[in-house]
Design a protein around this motif. Structure first.
Motif: not given
Length: 161
Positions: A71-90, A143-152
């Motif tokens: 079961s997918y019970t953990a959550t991983l989130k974040g933001q990806v940016l370009l090298p200059d700190g801007s958001v990638p164009p759509t 590498a990341v480690t995720l526990e049950d019901d964790q949001t990282l």
């Protein structure tokens, strides 16, 4: 199937049951979650299971094949940016791919603000970024480690030029 190839598929019902109509022979069965419009909430990382039917096709045979899913019970989130700190164009397709050595994982495309959220089973994962532009690559990530019901939250991750 022995002596040739074949393919059959079925959707599971709300009780996790399924039924396939197939001919005699040896069949290797596996299961995959539906990706119709949303990310799945489970995965199967085991090998296909063999089932054999030996009677003529006019005789009804049945077999029960059970699978243990994660079961997918953990959550991983974040933001990806370009090298200059801007958001990638759509127009640039940017995705985050997360996989364990045991085969569990998930992937997701970032949204217009570079954000991503994905569900995963608990475990240890390698994270990589992919983009359609050859100008940028994935940084080396721990590498990341995720526990049950964790949001990282990985925070902001910059692609490499």
């Amino acid at each position: 199937m022995n002596n040739g190839g074949g393919y059959a598929n079925a959707m599971i019902d709300t009780n996790g049951q399924y039924s396939l109509l197939i001919g005699s022979g040896d069949w290797f069965l596996s299961i995959y979650p539906s990706w119709n419009g949303s990310s799945p909430d489970w995965t199967y990382v085991g090998s296909p299971k063999k089932v054999s039917f030996t009677k003529s096709n006019s005789v009804v045979e049945s077999a029960t094949v059970d699978y243990e899913v994660l079961s997918y019970t953990a959550t991983l989130k974040g933001q990806v940016l370009l090298p200059d700190g801007s958001v990638p164009p759509t127009a640039d397709y940017v995705s985050v791919s997360v996989w364990s050595s045991g085969g569990a994982g998930n992937w997701v495309q970032v949204d217009s603000a570079g954000n991503f959220t994905m569900k995963l089973p608990p475990g240890n994962y390698n994270v990589a970024l992919y983009g359609s532009s050859t100008q940028y690559g994935s940084p080396s990530m721990s590498a990341v480690t995720l526990e049950d019901d964790q949001t990282l939250d990985l925070g902001s991750v910059k692609m490499l030029a």
